[in-house]
Design an enzyme around this catalytic site. Structure first.
Site, mmCIF file in Angstrom:
data_model
loop_
_atom_site.group_PDB
_atom_site.id
_atom_site.type_symbol
_atom_site.label_atom_id
_atom_site.label_comp_id
_atom_site.label_asym_id
_atom_site.label_seq_id
_atom_site.Cartn_x
_atom_site.Cartn_y
_atom_site.Cartn_z
ATOM 1 N N ARG A 92 -13.188 8.167 -7.951
ATOM 2 C CA ARG A 92 -12.954 7.107 -6.961
ATOM 3 C C ARG A 92 -13.193 7.677 -5.569
ATOM 4 O O ARG A 92 -12.508 8.613 -5.153
ATOM 5 C CB ARG A 92 -11.519 6.579 -7.100
ATOM 6 C CG ARG A 92 -11.151 5.554 -6.068
ATOM 7 C CD ARG A 92 -9.778 4.917 -6.320
ATOM 8 N NE ARG A 92 -9.458 4.056 -5.213
ATOM 9 C CZ ARG A 92 -8.519 4.301 -4.296
ATOM 10 N NH1 ARG A 92 -7.754 5.366 -4.376
ATOM 11 N NH2 ARG A 92 -8.336 3.467 -3.299
ATOM 12 N N HIS A 136 -11.367 2.624 3.324
ATOM 13 C CA HIS A 136 -10.250 3.572 3.318
ATOM 14 C C HIS A 136 -10.055 4.034 4.763
ATOM 15 O O HIS A 136 -10.227 5.196 5.094
ATOM 16 C CB HIS A 136 -10.540 4.734 2.364
ATOM 17 C CG HIS A 136 -9.325 5.496 1.927
ATOM 18 N ND1 HIS A 136 -8.998 5.709 0.600
ATOM 19 C CD2 HIS A 136 -8.365 6.104 2.634
ATOM 20 C CE1 HIS A 136 -7.895 6.421 0.515
ATOM 21 N NE2 HIS A 136 -7.482 6.680 1.744
ATOM 22 N N GLU A 181 -4.743 0.579 0.420
ATOM 23 C CA GLU A 181 -3.447 0.623 1.102
ATOM 24 C C GLU A 181 -3.445 -0.134 2.426
ATOM 25 O O GLU A 181 -3.274 0.458 3.510
ATOM 26 C CB GLU A 181 -3.007 2.072 1.323
ATOM 27 C CG GLU A 181 -2.862 2.856 0.036
ATOM 28 C CD GLU A 181 -2.345 4.278 0.238
ATOM 29 O OE1 GLU A 181 -2.228 4.713 1.399
ATOM 30 O OE2 GLU A 181 -2.048 4.946 -0.771
ATOM 31 N N ASN A 309 -1.192 2.506 -5.913
ATOM 32 C CA ASN A 309 -0.989 3.895 -5.474
ATOM 33 C C ASN A 309 0.507 4.141 -5.448
ATOM 34 O O ASN A 309 1.258 3.376 -4.822
ATOM 35 C CB ASN A 309 -1.560 4.118 -4.073
ATOM 36 C CG ASN A 309 -3.078 4.123 -4.071
ATOM 37 O OD1 ASN A 309 -3.717 3.956 -5.113
ATOM 38 N ND2 ASN A 309 -3.657 4.315 -2.907
ATOM 39 N N TYR A 311 3.585 7.099 -4.918
ATOM 40 C CA TYR A 311 3.979 8.451 -4.518
ATOM 41 C C TYR A 311 5.484 8.689 -4.599
ATOM 42 O O TYR A 311 5.920 9.767 -4.963
ATOM 43 C CB TYR A 311 3.500 8.751 -3.090
ATOM 44 C CG TYR A 311 1.995 8.944 -3.031
ATOM 45 C CD1 TYR A 311 1.442 10.193 -3.261
ATOM 46 C CD2 TYR A 311 1.137 7.871 -2.790
ATOM 47 C CE1 TYR A 311 0.068 10.379 -3.237
ATOM 48 C CE2 TYR A 311 -0.237 8.045 -2.769
ATOM 49 C CZ TYR A 311 -0.770 9.304 -2.996
ATOM 50 O OH TYR A 311 -2.138 9.488 -2.994
ATOM 51 N N GLU A 382 -4.077 6.062 -7.219
ATOM 52 C CA GLU A 382 -3.687 7.331 -6.576
ATOM 53 C C GLU A 382 -2.292 7.710 -7.036
ATOM 54 O O GLU A 382 -1.404 6.837 -7.120
ATOM 55 C CB GLU A 382 -3.627 7.217 -5.044
ATOM 56 C CG GLU A 382 -4.945 7.252 -4.331
ATOM 57 C CD GLU A 382 -4.773 7.182 -2.814
ATOM 58 O OE1 GLU A 382 -3.745 7.646 -2.280
ATOM 59 O OE2 GLU A 382 -5.687 6.620 -2.180
HETATM 60 O O1 IFM Z 1 -4.147 11.030 1.687
HETATM 61 C C1 IFM Z 1 -3.574 9.773 1.479
HETATM 62 C C2 IFM Z 1 -4.632 8.777 1.077
HETATM 63 O O2 IFM Z 1 -5.642 8.700 2.013
HETATM 64 C C3 IFM Z 1 -4.010 7.414 0.916
HETATM 65 N N1 IFM Z 1 -2.883 7.451 0.045
HETATM 66 C C4 IFM Z 1 -1.884 8.460 0.270
HETATM 67 C C5 IFM Z 1 -2.537 9.820 0.395
HETATM 68 C C6 IFM Z 1 -1.473 10.900 0.656
HETATM 69 O O3 IFM Z 1 -0.812 10.637 1.844
#
Ligand code: IFM
Length: 477
Positions: A92, A136, A181, A309, A311, A382
């Protein structure tokens, strides 16, 4: 380059029972143009808001910029070879808007497009499925000068750009993400100002969020018309939002942040409406006068997939006079109308970004999207972690990152077991890169990048991931 298939250190390969993913599960890794390409002025590329922002004093740690980054623009064939050695099924990447359409309007730049033509051909030649993200975060600077995402016209410009990329690459690229995002583009870019273009106005952030989604809808319509066979989606960054205590005040704080972080995008895109409570929370910020008849129909144009995504989790509490943590994405103006909500840290393990490690939150997030919003296929587009890496004898043994991936893959598998139509997973990131306002000080890669020599070293997590892909799962210890 060290041998990517060499088994990682004993004791870190598997942290639990054996699990296998469904046949055809799409294993990938992700990057983004400004974070890796470099070659900021090559072949007619013009500045994006991130060029301007990173070249402005005080905006990024150490004044770091993406001018050179990982020099992927010049090293692309070697990087694709590395992906093939790791066994990636999909890659990706994002297209740099100012590289393929300098200035953000007018004709395509053949030289810029040529890079992506070669990238896609190289990927296909190695049996790697290209997954293309159109946006992005690198808005061409002239479009920002004309108002940026708070201006409605930017949505139309984005659809034109999407068409131009589809014309060039639509015959070979099957998977398309419109935006990556949009929360970050809108609320960090125009609210907190921690990201480009660095503006700080809550109403602009809300308008930007709307026009990003409008651009998404228009782009989906353009892509659908010219490539009916394409798989089209959007990628949203989602967080479970948990109240710090069971008090009604904390529950309300969680509701408010959930509305701004998650439902602001999920509801318009997947339901065709803004949540009523979000509109009420934002009453002091905007009257939503920027939303025109028909916008929400456009925004909710049917998709083929949703990218998530993931985290970490947000834990929040009701306001207490004078208390507000300072982590950059928690800066008050990320949350227009809810600036006084407190973000609480619980003392659980965190990554180098200070983000809590919370694998169950991934199951929660995927289940929520499936249960509350859609039966569409979901992809984790992600997931990953920054940790401090050390090169010892030419190797990087990143057991912490490996454990993060392991726990989150187990969570992804649990979500599938619970009925979520999860079809793929993309590790963030293929390689260390420019981490936006943090510059090169945070390393998310499975592959270590020595920024002086541009040598790539697959870390233990990369070799482990190659084995996960080979097995289509994780083995028991
Ligand atoms: O590096 C970023 C990415 O560009 C977008 N999502 C989160 C990642 C980590 O912060």
């Amino acid at each position: 380059m060290s041998d990517p298939t060499r088994p990682p250190a004993v004791g870190v390969l598997d942290q639990g029972p054996a699990i296998t993913f469904p046949p055809g599960f799409l294993w990938g890794a992700a990057t983004a143009a400004y974070q890796i390409e470099g070659a900021a002025t090559a072949g007619g590329r013009t500045p994006s808001i991130w060029d301007t922002f990173s070249h402005t004093e005080g905006r990024t740690v150490g004044g770091h910029t993406g001018d050179v980054a990982c020099d992927h623009f010049h090293r692309m064939p070697d990087d694709v070879r590395l992906m093939a050695e790791l066994g990636l099924k999909s890659y990706r990447f994002s297209v740099s808007w100012p590289r393929v359409q300098p200035g953000g309007s007018g004709a395509a730049n053949a030289e810029g497009l040529d890079f992506y033509q070669r990238l896609v051909d190289e990927l296909l030649g190695h049996g790697i499925e290209p997954w293309l993200t159109l946006y992005h975060w690198d808005l061409p600077q002239p479009l920002e000068d004309a108002g940026g995402w708070p201006a409605r016209d930017t949505a139309a410009r984005f659809a034109d750009y999407a068409q131009l990329v589809a014309d060039a690459l639509g015959d070979r690229v099957r998977y398309w993400t419109t935006l990556n995002e949009p929360w970050c583009s809108a609320f960090l870019g125009y609210g907190s100002g921690a990201h480009a273009p660095g503006r700080t106005d809550g109403a602009d952030a809300v308008r930007a969020g709307h026009h990003l989604m409008l651009g998404h809808g228009l782009a989906v319509q353009a892509l659908r018309a010219s490539r009916p066979d394409a798989q089209l989606g959007i990628t949203v960054n989602l967080y479970p939002v948990t109240p710090a205590t069971d008090s009604p005040a904390d529950a309300d704080a969680a509701r408010r942040i959930d509305a701004l972080a998650n439902r602001f995008f999920l509801d318009p895109v997947l339901r065709g409406s803004y949540p009523a409570d979000l509109r009420a929370d934002l009453a002091s910020v905007t009257d939503f006068g920027h939303v025109r008849d028909g916008d929400l129909e456009t925004i909710s144009t049917p998709l083929d997939l949703v990218g998530v995504n993931y985290y970490s989790r947000h834990v929040v509490a009701a306001p207490v006079e004078g208390e507000q943590p300072e982590a950059y994405w928690r800066a008050p103006t990320c949350w227009p109308g809810s600036e006084d909500v407190r973000f609480v840290t619980r003392g659980v393990p965190v990554t180098d970004m200070d983000w809590e490690i919370d694998a169950p939150g991934l199951v929660e997030t995927l289940q929520r999207v499936h249960r509350d919003y859609t039966d569409l296929p979901l992809y984790v587009t992600e997931n990953g972690s920054a940790f401090v890496d050390t090169v010892v004898d030419g190797q990087v043994d990143d057991t912490d990152r490996l454990a993060y991936f392991d726990s989150h893959l187990r969570a992804a598998h649990a979500a599938i077991g619970a009925g979520v139509p999860l079809r793929g997973y993309f590790a963030w990131s293929l390689m260390d890169n420019f981490e936006w306002a943090w510059g090169y000080t945070k390393r998310f890669g499975m592959v270590y990048v020595d920024y002086d020599s541009q040598v790539r070293i697959p870390k233990s997590s990369a070799r482990w991931y190659a084995e996960v892909i080979r097995r289509n799962g994780l083995a028991a210890q």
